[in-house]
Design a protein around this motif. Structure first.
Motif, PDB file in Angstrom:
ATOM      1  N   THR A  98      -3.373  -3.651   9.463  1.00  0.00           N
ATOM      2  CA  THR A  98      -3.718  -3.916   8.064  1.00  0.00           C
ATOM      3  C   THR A  98      -3.406  -5.343   7.639  1.00  0.00           C
ATOM      4  N   GLY A  99      -2.818  -6.143   8.512  1.00  0.00           N
ATOM      5  CA  GLY A  99      -2.483  -7.517   8.165  1.00  0.00           C
ATOM      6  C   GLY A  99      -1.192  -7.675   7.397  1.00  0.00           C
ATOM      7  N   GLN A 100      -0.471  -6.579   7.158  1.00  0.00           N
ATOM      8  CA  GLN A 100       0.788  -6.668   6.415  1.00  0.00           C
ATOM      9  C   GLN A 100       1.893  -7.365   7.212  1.00  0.00           C
ATOM     10  N   TRP A 101       1.647  -7.600   8.503  1.00  0.00           N
ATOM     11  CA  TRP A 101       2.677  -8.200   9.336  1.00  0.00           C
ATOM     12  C   TRP A 101       3.047  -9.613   8.880  1.00  0.00           C
ATOM     13  N   VAL A 102       2.108 -10.337   8.246  1.00  0.00           N
ATOM     14  CA  VAL A 102       2.403 -11.717   7.843  1.00  0.00           C
ATOM     15  C   VAL A 102       3.457 -11.766   6.740  1.00  0.00           C
ATOM     16  N   ARG A 103       3.719 -10.637   6.110  1.00  0.00           N
ATOM     17  CA  ARG A 103       4.741 -10.617   5.064  1.00  0.00           C
ATOM     18  C   ARG A 103       6.154 -10.545   5.641  1.00  0.00           C
ATOM     19  N   VAL A 104       6.298 -10.004   6.856  1.00  0.00           N
ATOM     20  CA  VAL A 104       7.639  -9.836   7.432  1.00  0.00           C
ATOM     21  C   VAL A 104       7.846 -10.649   8.704  1.00  0.00           C
ATOM     22  N   PRO A 143       0.824  -1.220   0.000  1.00  0.00           N
ATOM     23  CA  PRO A 143       0.000   0.000   0.000  1.00  0.00           C
ATOM     24  C   PRO A 143       0.849   1.257   0.000  1.00  0.00           C
ATOM     25  N   ALA A 144       0.198   2.390  -0.298  1.00  0.00           N
ATOM     26  CA  ALA A 144       0.920   3.663  -0.395  1.00  0.00           C
ATOM     27  C   ALA A 144       1.546   4.061   0.938  1.00  0.00           C
ATOM     28  N   TRP A 145       0.848   3.800   2.055  1.00  0.00           N
ATOM     29  CA  TRP A 145       1.400   4.198   3.354  1.00  0.00           C
ATOM     30  C   TRP A 145       2.704   3.475   3.644  1.00  0.00           C
ATOM     31  N   ALA A 154       6.291   3.466  -5.875  1.00  0.00           N
ATOM     32  CA  ALA A 154       5.088   3.888  -6.589  1.00  0.00           C
ATOM     33  C   ALA A 154       3.862   3.078  -6.208  1.00  0.00           C
ATOM     34  N   SER A 155       4.025   2.050  -5.360  1.00  0.00           N
ATOM     35  CA  SER A 155       2.920   1.190  -4.944  1.00  0.00           C
ATOM     36  C   SER A 155       2.202   0.604  -6.149  1.00  0.00           C
ATOM     37  N   GLN A 156       2.978   0.228  -7.155  1.00  0.00           N
ATOM     38  CA  GLN A 156       2.427  -0.388  -8.350  1.00  0.00           C
ATOM     39  C   GLN A 156       2.987  -1.799  -8.484  1.00  0.00           C
ATOM     40  N   GLY A 157       2.122  -2.731  -8.834  1.00  0.00           N
ATOM     41  CA  GLY A 157       2.580  -4.098  -9.000  1.00  0.00           C
ATOM     42  C   GLY A 157       1.455  -4.984  -9.464  1.00  0.00           C
ATOM     43  N   SER A 158       1.762  -6.257  -9.584  1.00  0.00           N
ATOM     44  CA  SER A 158       0.777  -7.216 -10.069  1.00  0.00           C
ATOM     45  C   SER A 158       1.174  -8.597  -9.586  1.00  0.00           C
ATOM     46  N   ILE A 159       0.232  -9.520  -9.682  1.00  0.00           N
ATOM     47  CA  ILE A 159       0.540 -10.907  -9.342  1.00  0.00           C
ATOM     48  C   ILE A 159       1.562 -11.472 -10.319  1.00  0.00           C
ATOM     49  N   GLN A 160       1.545 -10.986 -11.548  1.00  0.00           N
ATOM     50  CA  GLN A 160       2.521 -11.428 -12.534  1.00  0.00           C
ATOM     51  C   GLN A 160       3.887 -10.829 -12.197  1.00  0.00           C
ATOM     52  N   PRO A 161       4.955 -11.641 -12.097  1.00  0.00           N
ATOM     53  CA  PRO A 161       6.256 -11.129 -11.668  1.00  0.00           C
ATOM     54  C   PRO A 161       6.824 -10.048 -12.572  1.00  0.00           C
ATOM     55  N   ASP A 162       6.571 -10.118 -13.889  1.00  0.00           N
ATOM     56  CA  ASP A 162       7.183  -9.171 -14.814  1.00  0.00           C
ATOM     57  C   ASP A 162       6.319  -7.942 -15.072  1.00  0.00           C
ATOM     58  N   ALA A 163       5.226  -7.807 -14.383  1.00  0.00           N
ATOM     59  CA  ALA A 163       4.367  -6.645 -14.599  1.00  0.00           C
ATOM     60  C   ALA A 163       5.065  -5.378 -14.117  1.00  0.00           C
ATOM     61  N   TYR A 164       4.805  -4.274 -14.816  1.00  0.00           N
ATOM     62  CA  TYR A 164       5.380  -2.963 -14.521  1.00  0.00           C
ATOM     63  C   TYR A 164       6.909  -2.960 -14.632  1.00  0.00           C
ATOM     64  N   ALA A 165       7.447  -3.919 -15.371  1.00  0.00           N
ATOM     65  CA  ALA A 165       8.905  -3.959 -15.525  1.00  0.00           C
ATOM     66  C   ALA A 165       9.419  -2.827 -16.395  1.00  0.00           C
ATOM     67  N   ALA A 166       8.548  -2.257 -17.250  1.00  0.00           N
ATOM     68  CA  ALA A 166       8.992  -1.188 -18.139  1.00  0.00           C
ATOM     69  C   ALA A 166       8.502   0.181 -17.686  1.00  0.00           C
ATOM     70  N   ASN A 167       7.896   0.264 -16.512  1.00  0.00           N
ATOM     71  CA  ASN A 167       7.386   1.524 -15.990  1.00  0.00           C
ATOM     72  C   ASN A 167       8.485   2.214 -15.185  1.00  0.00           C
ATOM     73  N   TRP A 168       8.786   3.477 -15.516  1.00  0.00           N
ATOM     74  CA  TRP A 168       9.897   4.188 -14.893  1.00  0.00           C
ATOM     75  C   TRP A 168       9.473   5.088 -13.741  1.00  0.00           C
ATOM     76  N   LEU A 169       8.206   5.053 -13.337  1.00  0.00           N
ATOM     77  CA  LEU A 169       7.742   5.946 -12.286  1.00  0.00           C
ATOM     78  C   LEU A 169       8.483   5.688 -10.964  1.00  0.00           C
ATOM     79  N   GLY A 170       8.546   4.429 -10.569  1.00  0.00           N
ATOM     80  CA  GLY A 170       9.239   4.103  -9.324  1.00  0.00           C
ATOM     81  C   GLY A 170      10.702   4.477  -9.353  1.00  0.00           C
ATOM     82  N   PHE A 171      11.341   4.333 -10.520  1.00  0.00           N
ATOM     83  CA  PHE A 171      12.762   4.690 -10.636  1.00  0.00           C
ATOM     84  C   PHE A 171      12.970   6.180 -10.392  1.00  0.00           C
ATOM     85  N   TRP A 172      12.142   7.011 -10.998  1.00  0.00           N
ATOM     86  CA  TRP A 172      12.333   8.454 -10.832  1.00  0.00           C
ATOM     87  C   TRP A 172      11.968   8.907  -9.416  1.00  0.00           C
TER      88      TRP A 172
END
Length: 368
Positions: A196-202, A124-126, A316-334
């Protein structure tokens, strides 16, 4: 023939002067007078050695126990040795993983285990903002902490308005102020993590995390890195690293920092005897080194395992279940580049000329 010997000549005493005959007759030659010029032309001339000015090379400036050239030489030799050792490790692990028993191990423990069905998907964005604030503050904390450790002649001091007798240098005030902001940001992060339940990831939820962590480590060393998609799930090695950083290293840094700060009650002698300040100092600095190693390793792996995709996840809080999704998006890089510029600008601006006016809002700043 009688030879008269001058007294004191070559050990012959004047009282023993007498006739010398036969083989006992010796010719006594007086010592040469250096003031009398030689009767022939000089063919060997005196050199200037030992008479001219002595030119000594200035000793090279040392950084710690070695000079710059020695450090460079040690870095070259040490780097070459590390490359050789790394190559040997890669070959050894690749051979190990080629064995049937290890292939079966990788099939059973691919490097990650399934999260509970209730686990959230995505970042998430937070969480992205928390990630940036933590990075921003920890960079300034490390820099100010090293300055406090090595500063011998502080240029300014700070004291609270209500207690002018308590005076600390401006660098220490800045370091402790950053600590308060970092702890506040961390508390907000932990609260949101569990609500938010995000604790199970870490936080590991299965004992399978340990064999999967071994599997992931072997795959990293073999350079045949495990397939990962941080948008859905971290591999076991990542999970252990994040858990150790959030729930072990951070509390250690806070507990030791409080013991070394002015917040610690000076009159609590029994408590101080149970928790000596020497113990806090012995733990605080290695904890800082752990954070440095974690940050460097974390950034390198983020960039090496799919930079655009990973930066889109975190910044950028952008992603997908597909591993290669958003691989060509430069928003997070900038956004990542902008965060680096912000951190760099803060590191440059963190000097007494700028810190003093801010510190005056909370106390008194003086040069002594």
């Amino acid at each position: 023939m009688v030879a008269q010997l001058p007294p004191g000549t070559d050990g012959v005493d004047a009282g023993k002067t007498g006739a010398l005959t036969g083989t006992e007759q010796t010719a006594v030659v007086p010592r040469s007078d250096p003031s009398v010029p030689l009767p022939f032309t000089r063919t060997v001339f005196e050199g200037t050695g030992g008479r001219g000015p002595v030119h000594t090379r200035p000793k090279p400036k040392r950084w710690g126990p070695y000079s710059v050239a020695q450090w460079l030489g040690a870095a070259v030799v040490g780097g070459a040795a590390l490359v050789v050792l790394a190559a040997m490790a890669v070959l050894a692990v690749r051979w190990l993983l080629s064995l049937d028993v290890m292939q079966e191990f990788l099939g059973t423990y691919p490097g990650e285990y399934h999260l509970p069905d209730s686990a959230p998907v995505g970042i998430p964005a937070w969480l992205g903002w928390q990630h940036f604030f933590n990075f921003f503050l920890i960079a300034l904390i490390i820099r100010s902490g090293l300055q406090v450790r090595h500063e011998t002649r502080p240029s300014a001091f700070w004291s609270p308005r209500g207690n002018p007798g308590r005076k600390i240098n401006l660098s220490l005030w800045f370091h402790q102020s950053l600590d308060i902001l970092w702890v506040t940001n961390g508390l907000i992060y932990v609260v949101l993590l569990f609500t938010t339940g995000q604790w199970v990831r870490v936080v590991p939820t299965s004992w399978d995390v340990f064999p999967n962590a071994v599997s992931a480590a072997l795959q990293y060393v073999s350079l045949d890195w495990p397939t990962e998609n941080g948008w859905v799930n971290y591999n076991a090695l990542q999970q252990i690293a994040y858990f150790s950083t959030v729930f072990i290293a951070a509390p250690l840094a806070i507990a030791t920092g409080v013991r070394m700060s002015g917040i610690w009650p000076k009159r609590a002698k029994l408590l101080s005897s149970w928790y000596p300040i020497e113990v806090a100092r012995a733990i605080h600095y290695p904890t800082m080194l752990y954070f440095c190693v974690f940050i460097v390793t974390h950034v390198l792996l983020v960039l090496a395992t799919g930079a655009l995709r990973n930066l889109n996840h975190m910044f950028a809080s952008q992603g997908s279940i597909q591993p290669d999704a958003y691989a060509a998006n430069w928003l997070g890089f900038w956004l990542f580049v902008a965060s680096l510029i912000a951190v760099g600008a803060a590191l440059v601006a963190a000097r007494p000329l700028i810190l003093a006016p801010i510190a005056r809002l909370f106390g008194t700043v003086s040069s002594r």
